[in-house]
Design an enzyme around this catalytic site. Structure first.
Site, mmCIF file in Angstrom:
data_model
loop_
_atom_site.group_PDB
_atom_site.id
_atom_site.type_symbol
_atom_site.label_atom_id
_atom_site.label_comp_id
_atom_site.label_asym_id
_atom_site.label_seq_id
_atom_site.Cartn_x
_atom_site.Cartn_y
_atom_site.Cartn_z
ATOM 1 N N GLY A 1 -5.767 -7.081 0.245
ATOM 2 C CA GLY A 1 -6.239 -6.160 1.447
ATOM 3 C C GLY A 1 -5.289 -4.971 1.464
ATOM 4 O O GLY A 1 -4.855 -4.448 0.350
ATOM 5 N N GLU A 2 -5.299 -4.205 2.530
ATOM 6 C CA GLU A 2 -4.609 -3.074 2.858
ATOM 7 C C GLU A 2 -5.092 -1.774 2.011
ATOM 8 O O GLU A 2 -4.637 -0.640 2.224
ATOM 9 C CB GLU A 2 -2.954 -3.347 2.516
ATOM 10 N N GLY A 3 -6.199 -2.017 1.301
ATOM 11 C CA GLY A 3 -6.649 -0.874 0.356
ATOM 12 C C GLY A 3 -5.474 -0.988 -1.012
ATOM 13 O O GLY A 3 -6.147 0.125 -1.675
ATOM 14 N N GLU B 1 -7.595 -2.524 5.363
ATOM 15 C CA GLU B 1 -7.779 -2.794 6.584
ATOM 16 C C GLU B 1 -6.460 -3.885 6.884
ATOM 17 O O GLU B 1 -5.676 -4.299 5.793
ATOM 18 C CB GLU B 1 -8.936 -3.703 6.778
ATOM 19 N N ILE C 1 0.689 -1.247 0.049
ATOM 20 C CA ILE C 1 -0.054 -0.057 0.148
ATOM 21 C C ILE C 1 0.699 1.361 -0.063
ATOM 22 O O ILE C 1 0.545 2.231 -0.529
ATOM 23 C CB ILE C 1 -1.026 -0.190 1.344
#
Length: 341
Positions: free
Chosen positions: A306-308, A162, A83
């Site tokens: 994830g992580e955006g 997240e 990210i």
């Protein structure tokens, strides 16, 4: 009528009708969100919520130890995660939020790190609700507050990410409860489970679904959130609600972020009007989730991190949609004949 004005503006550009595909739909949607025929994207931001889940301590639903959550938060703050790479490359603001990591992070003072800890992880929902109703409401309130702050700073486009070992399990349980999809079709491998671990994960979550009678909670989003949610998911619910209220463009990331949206949309259905779906995750269940929401993802490139990260990759496409609407010449401006001429 604004929708007709936007569509006419899109159709008048020097291209065949519909030739820019989903970009045309995005341009229309962003214009409607901002209530203008000249929309713009300002200070696009990714906000990553991190928290731990009590179920993770059992090792029944995740191959990685719970401590990885705190380690990855440090990695975010040190600039070493995916990210970080994507937000830097695409000139996006990155904010990391401790929503409930099971570690003392109070010594960290980076300007993009927000300490909003609601507890040292949730309760193991194999034995009790993950959090009290008061905690669920506190998380939602905090998520709203954080988004309101960045809105006042000029951000009008936001994506949520997240980090939390075990959070694909919460997301699967939420999906099962709200969509009615059989649990085995909602549960994926998460962070690298093998076949045996996946079977154990499914069996464990079947017990959780029975314990909390999730089949009866489809229209009880707050009860569902308190039963099996994580602090990061609950905070994201509030963030979605505030972002819609602030007339922001909301970029929806992957499996866990979409699960949080399922709950937010149960609370306030109009939040969906502001949502652009970044991608279809490789995590089992996400494609079905998107179909349930009648969503069209921009990307399908096998992501499941994830992580955006999906949202960070998709925001430049949204910026491209707005740019063509504002900068591309019309047939009349360019002196190009239309099909009817």
């Amino acid at each position: 009528m604004l929708k007709d004005q936007l569509q006419n503006k899109i159709n008048s550009k020097t291209k065949p009708l519909g030739a820019l595909g989903l970009l045309e739909e995005i341009a229309l949607q962003v214009g409607l969100i901002q209530q203008t025929t000249a929309p713009f994207i300002a200070r696009p931001t990714i906000m990553v919520f991190a928290a731990d889940h009590g179920i993770a301590e059992t090792g029944l639903v995740n191959p990685y130890p719970q401590s990885v959550t705190a380690q990855m938060v440090l990695n975010f703050l040190n600039g070493g995660a995916a990210i970080n790479v994507f937000t830097q490359m695409n000139r996006l603001q990155l904010i990391v939020v401790d929503a409930g990591v099971n570690a003392n992070l109070s010594h960290l003072e980076q300007p993009n790190f927000i300490q909003a800890k609601q507890g040292m992880g949730t309760v193991n929902y194999l034995t009790a609700p993950a959090m009290s109703m008061d905690l669920a409401l506190s998380c939602i309130k905090k998520g709203k507050e954080l988004v309101t702050v960045v809105a006042k700073d000029g951000t009008n486009c936001i994506g949520f990410g997240e980090m939390g070992i075990g959070n694909t399990s919460s997301a699967a349980l939420i999906m099962h409860a709200i969509t009615g999809t059989p649990l085995a079709e909602c549960v994926g491998r998460g962070t690298g489970s093998n076949d045996d671990q996946l079977n154990t994960k499914i069996n464990t979550l079947e017990k959780v679904a029975s314990l909390h009678q999730l089949n009866s909670l489809r229209h009880e989003p707050l009860l569902l959130l308190s039963a099996v949610g994580g602090f990061e998911i609950a905070m994201m619910v509030g963030a979605y609600l505030a972002a819609a209220s602030e007339k922001m463009v909301i970029v929806v990331d992957g499996f866990i972020a979409t699960a949080a949206l399922l709950i937010a949309a149960q609370i306030e259905s109009t939040v969906m009007n502001n949502c652009i779906f970044a991608h279809c995750s490789n995590e089992q269940g996400h494609a079905s989730m998107l179909q349930f929401l009648k969503a069209k993802p921009l990307l399908n490139i096998g992501l499941r991190l994830g992580e955006g990260t999906g949202a960070a990759l998709a925001i430049p496409l949204i910026e491209s949609a707005v740019s063509f609407l504002n900068q591309m010449a019309s047939f009349e401006q360019a002196g190009v004949s239309t099909a009817s001429e």
